[in-house]
Scaffold this motif. Structure first.
Motif, PDB file in Angstrom:
ATOM      1  N   ARG A  67       0.829  -1.203   0.000  1.00 19.62           N
ATOM      2  CA  ARG A  67       0.000   0.000   0.000  1.00 19.62           C
ATOM      3  C   ARG A  67       0.867   1.257   0.000  1.00 19.62           C
ATOM      4  N   SER A  68       2.130   1.101  -0.368  1.00 21.77           N
ATOM      5  CA  SER A  68       3.078   2.201  -0.197  1.00 21.77           C
ATOM      6  C   SER A  68       2.773   3.402  -1.083  1.00 21.77           C
ATOM      7  N   VAL A  69       2.148   3.208  -2.237  1.00 20.04           N
ATOM      8  CA  VAL A  69       1.843   4.341  -3.118  1.00 20.04           C
ATOM      9  C   VAL A  69       0.910   5.325  -2.419  1.00 20.04           C
ATOM     10  N   SER A  70      -0.189   4.812  -1.878  1.00 18.31           N
ATOM     11  CA  SER A  70      -1.132   5.682  -1.181  1.00 18.31           C
ATOM     12  C   SER A  70      -0.553   6.199   0.134  1.00 18.31           C
ATOM     13  N   SER A 105       4.668  10.464  -5.900  1.00 13.20           N
ATOM     14  CA  SER A 105       4.369   9.436  -4.889  1.00 13.20           C
ATOM     15  C   SER A 105       4.625   8.006  -5.368  1.00 13.20           C
ATOM     16  N   PRO A 106       4.147   7.586  -6.552  1.00 12.91           N
ATOM     17  CA  PRO A 106       4.430   6.206  -6.995  1.00 12.91           C
ATOM     18  C   PRO A 106       5.916   5.938  -7.212  1.00 12.91           C
ATOM     19  N   PHE A 142      11.343   2.883  -2.246  1.00 13.38           N
ATOM     20  CA  PHE A 142      11.447   2.450  -0.854  1.00 13.38           C
ATOM     21  C   PHE A 142      10.896   1.039  -0.637  1.00 13.38           C
ATOM     22  N   THR A 143       9.928   0.633  -1.436  1.00 13.55           N
ATOM     23  CA  THR A 143       9.342  -0.700  -1.262  1.00 13.55           C
ATOM     24  C   THR A 143      10.257  -1.792  -1.779  1.00 13.55           C
ATOM     25  N   LEU A 144      10.977  -1.519  -2.852  1.00 13.97           N
ATOM     26  CA  LEU A 144      11.744  -2.565  -3.527  1.00 13.97           C
ATOM     27  C   LEU A 144      13.244  -2.478  -3.267  1.00 13.97           C
TER      28      LEU A 144
END
Length: 264
Positions: free
Chosen positions: A16-19, A223-224, A230-232
Protein backbone atom coordinates in the motif's frame (compact mmCIF):
# COMPACT_ATOMS: atom_id res chain seq x y z
CA UNK A 1 -4.58 6.71 -5.20
CA UNK A 2 -5.25 3.27 -3.71
CA UNK A 3 -7.29 2.34 -6.76
CA UNK A 4 -4.64 3.78 -9.10
CA UNK A 5 -2.09 1.50 -7.44
CA UNK A 6 -4.23 -1.62 -7.32
CA UNK A 7 -5.69 -1.54 -10.82
CA UNK A 8 -2.30 -0.88 -12.46
CA UNK A 9 -0.16 -3.11 -10.17
CA UNK A 10 2.37 -0.32 -9.75
CA UNK A 11 4.38 -2.29 -7.17
CA UNK A 12 5.24 -5.87 -8.14
CA UNK A 13 4.69 -7.07 -4.57
CA UNK A 14 1.62 -6.54 -2.41
CA UNK A 15 2.00 -3.08 -0.94
CA UNK A 16 0.00 0.00 0.00
CA UNK A 17 3.08 2.20 -0.20
CA UNK A 18 1.84 4.34 -3.12
CA UNK A 19 -1.13 5.68 -1.18
CA UNK A 20 0.86 5.80 2.08
CA UNK A 21 3.60 7.96 0.57
CA UNK A 22 1.00 10.16 -1.07
CA UNK A 23 -0.60 10.77 2.34
CA UNK A 24 2.79 11.44 3.96
CA UNK A 25 3.84 13.92 1.28
CA UNK A 26 0.45 15.62 1.09
CA UNK A 27 0.34 16.07 4.88
CA UNK A 28 3.69 17.89 4.76
CA UNK A 29 2.10 20.61 2.59
CA UNK A 30 -0.38 21.90 5.17
CA UNK A 31 -1.09 25.13 3.28
CA UNK A 32 -2.99 23.08 0.67
CA UNK A 33 -5.52 21.75 3.20
CA UNK A 34 -7.84 24.76 3.00
CA UNK A 35 -7.87 24.95 -0.80
CA UNK A 36 -11.07 23.46 -2.22
CA UNK A 37 -9.86 24.27 -5.74
CA UNK A 38 -6.63 22.40 -5.04
CA UNK A 39 -8.60 19.36 -3.87
CA UNK A 40 -10.70 19.46 -7.05
CA UNK A 41 -7.53 19.64 -9.17
CA UNK A 42 -5.95 16.70 -7.33
CA UNK A 43 -9.09 14.60 -7.66
CA UNK A 44 -9.43 15.31 -11.38
CA UNK A 45 -5.71 14.71 -11.96
CA UNK A 46 -5.95 11.28 -10.32
CA UNK A 47 -9.13 10.41 -12.22
CA UNK A 48 -7.45 11.62 -15.41
CA UNK A 49 -4.47 9.33 -14.84
CA UNK A 50 -6.81 6.41 -14.20
CA UNK A 51 -8.57 7.08 -17.51
CA UNK A 52 -5.27 7.61 -19.34
CA UNK A 53 -3.67 4.37 -18.13
CA UNK A 54 -6.86 2.41 -18.84
CA UNK A 55 -6.37 3.29 -22.53
CA UNK A 56 -3.00 1.52 -22.76
CA UNK A 57 -2.48 0.20 -26.32
CA UNK A 58 -6.15 0.81 -27.14
CA UNK A 59 -6.55 3.25 -30.02
CA UNK A 60 -10.32 2.75 -30.03
CA UNK A 61 -10.90 4.03 -26.46
CA UNK A 62 -12.90 7.02 -27.66
CA UNK A 63 -15.22 7.19 -24.64
CA UNK A 64 -12.53 7.17 -21.96
CA UNK A 65 -10.45 9.70 -23.92
CA UNK A 66 -13.48 11.99 -24.16
CA UNK A 67 -14.07 11.81 -20.39
CA UNK A 68 -10.37 12.43 -19.69
CA UNK A 69 -10.30 15.71 -21.60
CA UNK A 70 -13.79 16.61 -20.41
CA UNK A 71 -12.42 16.51 -16.84
CA UNK A 72 -9.48 18.71 -17.79
CA UNK A 73 -11.77 21.21 -19.50
CA UNK A 74 -14.19 21.37 -16.57
CA UNK A 75 -11.36 22.14 -14.14
CA UNK A 76 -9.97 24.76 -16.53
CA UNK A 77 -13.23 26.70 -16.13
CA UNK A 78 -12.10 27.22 -12.52
CA UNK A 79 -8.33 27.32 -13.10
CA UNK A 80 -7.27 28.20 -16.70
CA UNK A 81 -3.69 26.97 -16.08
CA UNK A 82 -5.01 23.41 -15.86
CA UNK A 83 -5.24 23.42 -19.67
CA UNK A 84 -1.43 23.32 -19.76
CA UNK A 85 -1.57 19.57 -19.07
CA UNK A 86 -3.32 18.94 -22.40
CA UNK A 87 -0.12 18.85 -24.55
CA UNK A 88 1.68 16.46 -22.21
CA UNK A 89 -1.32 14.13 -22.02
CA UNK A 90 -1.46 14.01 -25.81
CA UNK A 91 2.29 13.32 -25.88
CA UNK A 92 1.88 10.47 -23.39
CA UNK A 93 -0.94 9.01 -25.47
CA UNK A 94 1.44 8.94 -28.44
CA UNK A 95 4.68 7.82 -26.78
CA UNK A 96 4.04 5.72 -23.67
CA UNK A 97 0.35 4.77 -23.61
CA UNK A 98 0.08 4.17 -27.38
CA UNK A 99 -3.57 5.16 -27.56
CA UNK A 100 -3.38 8.18 -29.87
CA UNK A 101 -5.21 7.86 -33.18
CA UNK A 102 -7.39 10.09 -35.33
CA UNK A 103 -10.47 8.95 -33.44
CA UNK A 104 -9.04 9.46 -29.96
CA UNK A 105 -7.57 12.84 -30.97
CA UNK A 106 -10.98 14.01 -32.18
CA UNK A 107 -12.53 12.66 -28.97
CA UNK A 108 -10.02 14.73 -27.00
CA UNK A 109 -10.96 17.87 -28.94
CA UNK A 110 -14.68 17.28 -28.41
CA UNK A 111 -14.07 16.66 -24.70
CA UNK A 112 -12.17 19.94 -24.39
CA UNK A 113 -14.82 21.93 -26.25
CA UNK A 114 -17.94 20.47 -24.62
CA UNK A 115 -17.85 22.25 -21.20
CA UNK A 116 -17.20 25.64 -22.83
CA UNK A 117 -19.90 25.01 -25.40
CA UNK A 118 -22.50 24.11 -22.75
CA UNK A 119 -21.40 26.85 -20.34
CA UNK A 120 -21.55 29.51 -23.06
CA UNK A 121 -25.07 28.40 -24.05
CA UNK A 122 -26.16 28.58 -20.42
CA UNK A 123 -24.66 32.05 -20.06
CA UNK A 124 -26.32 33.21 -23.29
CA UNK A 125 -29.67 32.11 -21.89
CA UNK A 126 -29.10 34.06 -18.66
CA UNK A 127 -27.74 37.18 -20.38
CA UNK A 128 -29.93 37.02 -23.48
CA UNK A 129 -30.40 40.80 -23.45
CA UNK A 130 -26.66 41.33 -22.86
CA UNK A 131 -24.92 38.69 -25.02
CA UNK A 132 -21.49 40.22 -24.40
CA UNK A 133 -21.82 39.24 -20.73
CA UNK A 134 -22.07 35.57 -21.72
CA UNK A 135 -18.43 35.61 -22.82
CA UNK A 136 -17.19 37.55 -19.82
CA UNK A 137 -15.68 34.39 -18.25
CA UNK A 138 -13.25 34.15 -21.19
CA UNK A 139 -11.51 37.29 -19.91
CA UNK A 140 -9.79 35.14 -17.29
CA UNK A 141 -7.52 33.79 -20.01
CA UNK A 142 -6.35 37.31 -20.87
CA UNK A 143 -5.84 38.15 -17.17
CA UNK A 144 -3.54 35.19 -16.54
CA UNK A 145 -0.05 36.27 -15.50
CA UNK A 146 2.57 34.58 -17.68
CA UNK A 147 5.66 36.18 -16.13
CA UNK A 148 7.92 34.67 -13.47
CA UNK A 149 7.69 35.96 -9.91
CA UNK A 150 9.62 33.74 -7.51
CA UNK A 151 8.91 36.03 -4.55
CA UNK A 152 5.39 34.62 -4.24
CA UNK A 153 6.80 31.22 -3.16
CA UNK A 154 7.53 30.96 0.57
CA UNK A 155 10.51 29.24 2.17
CA UNK A 156 8.46 26.23 3.35
CA UNK A 157 7.04 25.84 -0.16
CA UNK A 158 10.56 25.82 -1.64
CA UNK A 159 11.57 23.25 0.98
CA UNK A 160 8.66 20.99 0.07
CA UNK A 161 9.45 21.30 -3.64
CA UNK A 162 13.11 20.47 -2.94
CA UNK A 163 12.03 17.36 -1.04
CA UNK A 164 9.87 16.21 -3.96
CA UNK A 165 12.67 16.80 -6.47
CA UNK A 166 15.27 14.92 -4.44
CA UNK A 167 12.91 11.97 -3.98
CA UNK A 168 12.03 12.09 -7.66
CA UNK A 169 15.67 12.00 -8.80
CA UNK A 170 16.59 9.14 -6.46
CA UNK A 171 13.44 7.17 -7.30
CA UNK A 172 13.88 7.68 -11.04
CA UNK A 173 17.49 6.49 -11.01
CA UNK A 174 16.47 3.40 -9.05
CA UNK A 175 13.59 2.71 -11.45
CA UNK A 176 15.83 2.96 -14.51
CA UNK A 177 18.29 0.54 -12.91
CA UNK A 178 15.66 -2.06 -11.97
CA UNK A 179 12.86 -1.52 -14.50
CA UNK A 180 13.76 -4.75 -16.32
CA UNK A 181 12.04 -6.62 -13.47
CA UNK A 182 8.71 -4.85 -14.05
CA UNK A 183 6.19 -5.69 -16.71
CA UNK A 184 6.26 -3.59 -19.88
CA UNK A 185 2.92 -1.95 -19.09
CA UNK A 186 4.11 -0.95 -15.61
CA UNK A 187 7.34 0.40 -17.08
CA UNK A 188 5.42 2.60 -19.48
CA UNK A 189 3.20 3.88 -16.68
CA UNK A 190 6.26 4.84 -14.62
CA UNK A 191 7.80 6.48 -17.68
CA UNK A 192 4.58 8.49 -17.92
CA UNK A 193 4.95 9.57 -14.29
CA UNK A 194 8.56 10.61 -14.94
CA UNK A 195 7.71 12.62 -18.06
CA UNK A 196 4.77 14.26 -16.28
CA UNK A 197 6.93 15.21 -13.30
CA UNK A 198 9.62 16.78 -15.49
CA UNK A 199 6.98 18.68 -17.46
CA UNK A 200 5.26 19.98 -14.31
CA UNK A 201 8.61 21.00 -12.80
CA UNK A 202 9.39 23.02 -15.95
CA UNK A 203 5.95 24.65 -15.78
CA UNK A 204 6.56 25.54 -12.14
CA UNK A 205 9.91 27.09 -13.04
CA UNK A 206 8.21 29.20 -15.70
CA UNK A 207 5.08 29.95 -13.65
CA UNK A 208 6.02 30.01 -9.94
CA UNK A 209 2.93 32.10 -9.15
CA UNK A 210 0.87 28.99 -9.99
CA UNK A 211 2.80 26.96 -7.40
CA UNK A 212 -0.29 25.55 -5.66
CA UNK A 213 -1.75 24.32 -8.96
CA UNK A 214 1.36 22.42 -10.01
CA UNK A 215 2.48 21.19 -6.58
CA UNK A 216 -0.77 19.26 -6.21
CA UNK A 217 -0.07 17.41 -9.45
CA UNK A 218 3.60 16.89 -8.58
CA UNK A 219 2.65 15.24 -5.29
CA UNK A 220 0.51 12.75 -7.23
CA UNK A 221 3.14 11.93 -9.86
CA UNK A 222 6.10 11.68 -7.46
CA UNK A 223 4.37 9.44 -4.89
CA UNK A 224 4.43 6.21 -6.99
CA UNK A 225 8.09 6.76 -7.93
CA UNK A 226 9.06 7.22 -4.27
CA UNK A 227 6.98 4.21 -3.23
CA UNK A 228 8.62 2.05 -5.92
CA UNK A 229 12.07 2.95 -4.58
CA UNK A 230 11.45 2.45 -0.85
CA UNK A 231 9.34 -0.70 -1.26
CA UNK A 232 11.74 -2.56 -3.53
CA UNK A 233 15.06 -1.67 -1.88
CA UNK A 234 16.54 -3.06 1.33
CA UNK A 235 20.15 -1.98 1.49
CA UNK A 236 22.03 -0.18 4.22
CA UNK A 237 22.05 3.12 2.32
CA UNK A 238 18.40 2.94 1.23
CA UNK A 239 17.33 2.25 4.82
CA UNK A 240 19.36 5.23 6.00
CA UNK A 241 17.87 7.39 3.25
CA UNK A 242 14.41 6.23 4.32
CA UNK A 243 15.05 7.35 7.91
CA UNK A 244 16.33 10.73 6.69
CA UNK A 245 13.31 11.13 4.40
CA UNK A 246 10.83 10.36 7.17
CA UNK A 247 12.64 12.79 9.47
CA UNK A 248 12.47 15.57 6.86
CA UNK A 249 8.77 14.89 6.17
CA UNK A 250 7.92 15.00 9.87
CA UNK A 251 9.98 18.17 10.30
CA UNK A 252 8.25 19.89 7.35
CA UNK A 253 4.84 18.79 8.60
CA UNK A 254 5.55 20.14 12.10
CA UNK A 255 7.04 23.38 10.77
CA UNK A 256 4.12 24.03 8.42
CA UNK A 257 1.57 23.23 11.14
CA UNK A 258 3.34 25.66 13.48
CA UNK A 259 3.41 28.39 10.81
CA UNK A 260 -0.27 27.78 10.00
CA UNK A 261 -1.29 27.97 13.67
CA UNK A 262 0.79 31.14 14.16
CA UNK A 263 -1.02 32.75 11.22
CA UNK A 264 -4.33 32.28 12.99
Amino acid sequence: MIYLNNINLLIRIYSRSVSVFYILLACAATWMFSSILGAVQELCMTLGLLLLFSCYQDQSCVGRTFYLYLLISIVSLLAPHFLLVVPIFLLLMATTIYSLSIRTFLAALVGLITPYWLYTGWQLYIYRYQPEMAFDYLRRFTEVQWGTDYTVVSIQQWAYLALLMVLFVVGTIHFWMTSYMDKIRVRQIYNSFIILTIYLAVLMALQPQQYNTFINMLTITVSPIVAHFFTLTNSKWSNLFYIVTMTVILFLTGMNLWISSSAF
